[in-house]
Scaffold this active site. Structure first.
Site, mmCIF file in Angstrom:
data_model
loop_
_atom_site.group_PDB
_atom_site.id
_atom_site.type_symbol
_atom_site.label_atom_id
_atom_site.label_comp_id
_atom_site.label_asym_id
_atom_site.label_seq_id
_atom_site.Cartn_x
_atom_site.Cartn_y
_atom_site.Cartn_z
ATOM 1 N N HIS A 85 0.862 -1.185 0.000
ATOM 2 C CA HIS A 85 0.000 0.000 0.000
ATOM 3 C C HIS A 85 0.891 1.226 0.000
ATOM 4 O O HIS A 85 2.129 1.105 0.011
ATOM 5 C CB HIS A 85 -0.977 -0.015 1.174
ATOM 6 C CG HIS A 85 -0.349 0.001 2.536
ATOM 7 N ND1 HIS A 85 0.518 -0.970 2.982
ATOM 8 C CD2 HIS A 85 -0.469 0.887 3.575
ATOM 9 C CE1 HIS A 85 0.900 -0.703 4.229
ATOM 10 N NE2 HIS A 85 0.323 0.417 4.597
ATOM 11 N N ASP A 89 5.722 4.612 5.165
ATOM 12 C CA ASP A 89 6.769 3.685 5.583
ATOM 13 C C ASP A 89 6.839 2.441 4.705
ATOM 14 O O ASP A 89 7.557 1.493 5.032
ATOM 15 C CB ASP A 89 6.580 3.284 7.057
ATOM 16 C CG ASP A 89 5.200 2.706 7.336
ATOM 17 O OD1 ASP A 89 4.238 3.131 6.672
ATOM 18 O OD2 ASP A 89 5.070 1.846 8.232
ATOM 19 N N HIS A 90 6.110 2.452 3.587
ATOM 20 C CA HIS A 90 6.056 1.258 2.729
ATOM 21 C C HIS A 90 6.479 1.501 1.281
ATOM 22 O O HIS A 90 7.209 0.699 0.722
ATOM 23 C CB HIS A 90 4.645 0.666 2.745
ATOM 24 C CG HIS A 90 4.282 0.057 4.054
ATOM 25 N ND1 HIS A 90 4.372 -1.288 4.310
ATOM 26 C CD2 HIS A 90 3.855 0.631 5.204
ATOM 27 C CE1 HIS A 90 4.020 -1.522 5.566
ATOM 28 N NE2 HIS A 90 3.702 -0.368 6.125
#
Length: 291
Positions: A85, A89-90
Site C-alpha cells: 500500500h 513507511d512502505h
C-alpha cells in the site's frame, strides 16, 4: 552477510538488525529498515523473494542506506518492486530502488506519490522462475492494500493488514472497519490454509489461524465496548474523545489520539449497520448517538 531467522520460539528469535539480510527460507530474505517508532515498531520489513529472479515487497521509506542494502542483497537480480500500500513507511522507496535496479514497480494504484509500471488487481500474479506471488486485495487499513501470497510455501506477506506484536490502526476515511473485518475473514477462509505470515512490522507469525482469530475477536469485542459506552452517554451522545476516555482506561493517554481513529472507524461501521447515528459520520469531531 546473511543471518538465519530460526523460529523455535519467540525468545529464540534473533534481533531485528537494520539493513542486514536475514534468510527466512530458501526463497525469502528480510531486510529491516532503520525506521523504528510508535507506528512502525522495530521498523519496516522489506522482503526479497526468489534467488534467480527477485521480487522486492515493500521497499519502505526513501532511505538511501536501506535502498542500498536492498539493492546489494539483490545482486543485480531484482526484477519487480511490489508495494502492499502507499503509506509513507512502505512505498516511497520504490522510485529510488527502481533507479538502482531498473525493476518494474507494481501496486494496486498510483497514489500518494507512487507511480506504477503496472497495476495489480485481486488475483493477479507475479511469476518468477522459482515462485508465484498472488495479489490479494485486502482493503481496510487502506483502500489500496494488497497482501501477497507465496503460493508454493503458503507464506502470506501481509503489509499492515496483520502485524506481529500489535493490532492495526484503522483511520477513516481511507481506512474502513467493515472492509477490514471482511478482509480478515477472507484470509481465515483461505484454501489451502495460510501456513506463515510475514508482516511488515515484527517477526514471522507461525500460527496464522490463531492470529487471525485473535484479530477478529479483538475487533468485535472493541466494537461491543464502543456501542456500550455510546449507549451509556444516552440521548446527548458523545464524540470520539469522550468515548476513548471511557473505553481505553487501561491504555496510556499518549496513545489515545491513535485509539480515537479506531473508535471513529468502529462508529462508522456501526452507522452502516444502523446501530449508531451522527450528523456527519465523515467528521471525526461529530457527536454520535446510539440508534
Amino acid at each position: 552477510m546473511t543471518a538465519t531467522d530460526a523460529q523455535p520460539g519467540a525468545d529464540d528469535r534473533p534481533d531485528l538488525i537494520p539493513d542486514v539480510p536475514v534468510a527466512l527460507g530458501k526463497l525469502v530474505r528480510r531486510v529491516l529498515c532503520n525506521n523504528p517508532g510508535m507506528m512502525t515498531g522495530p521498523g519496516t520489513n522489506t522482503y526479497l523473494v526468489g534467488q534467480d529472479e527477485i521480487a522486492v515487497i515493500d521497499p519502505g521509506p526513501d532511505d538511501p542506506d536501506h535502498l542500498d542494502a536492498i539493492a546489494a542483497a539483490g545482486s543485480g537480480r531484482i526484477r519487480w518492486i511490489l508495494c502492499t500500500h502507499t503509506h509513507g513507511d512502505h512505498s516511497p522507496g520504490a522510485a529510488g530502488l527502481k533507479e538502482r535496479t531498473g525493476a518494474e514497480v507494481l501496486a494496486f494504484a498510483d497514489r500518494d506519490g507512487l507511480v506504477c509500471d503496472r497495476h495489480l488487481a485481486d488475483g493477479d500474479t507475479v511469476e518468477g522462475t522459482e515462485f508465484t506471488l498472488r495479489a490479494i486485495h485486502t482493503p481496510g487499513h487502506a483502500a489500496n492494500h494488497l497482501c501477497f501470497l507465496l503460493e508454493r510455501d503458503r507464506l502470506l506477506f501481509t503489509g499492515d493488514h496483520v502485524m506481529d506484536g500489535s493490532t492495526v490502526v484503522i483511520t477513516p476515511l481511507d481506512g474502513d472497519m467493515g472492509q477490514y473485518l471482511a478482509s480478515l475473514e477472507r484470509l481465515q477462509a483461505w484454501t489451502p490454509s495460510i501456513r506463515t505470515i510475514a508482516p511488515a512490522h515484527g517477526h514471522l507469525i507461525e500460527d496464522p489461524a490463531a492470529k487471525l482469530d485473535d484479530y477478529v475477536t479483538h475487533r468485535l469485542e472493541r466494537e461491543a465496548q464502543v456501542l456500550a459506552a455510546l449507549r451509556g452517554f444516552g440521548a446527548d451522545g458523545a464524540g470520539t474523545e469522550a468515548l476513548v476516555a471511557a473505553i481505553y482506561t487501561d491504555v496510556p493517554e499518549f496513545l489515545w489520539p491513535v485509539a480515537r481513529f479506531s473508535v471513529w472507524a468502529h462508529l462508522r461501521k456501526l452507522a452502516d449497520e444502523a446501530s449508531a447515528t451522527a450528523v456527519d459520520p465523515d467528521d471525526p469531531d461529530t457527536t454520535w448517538t446510539a440508534a
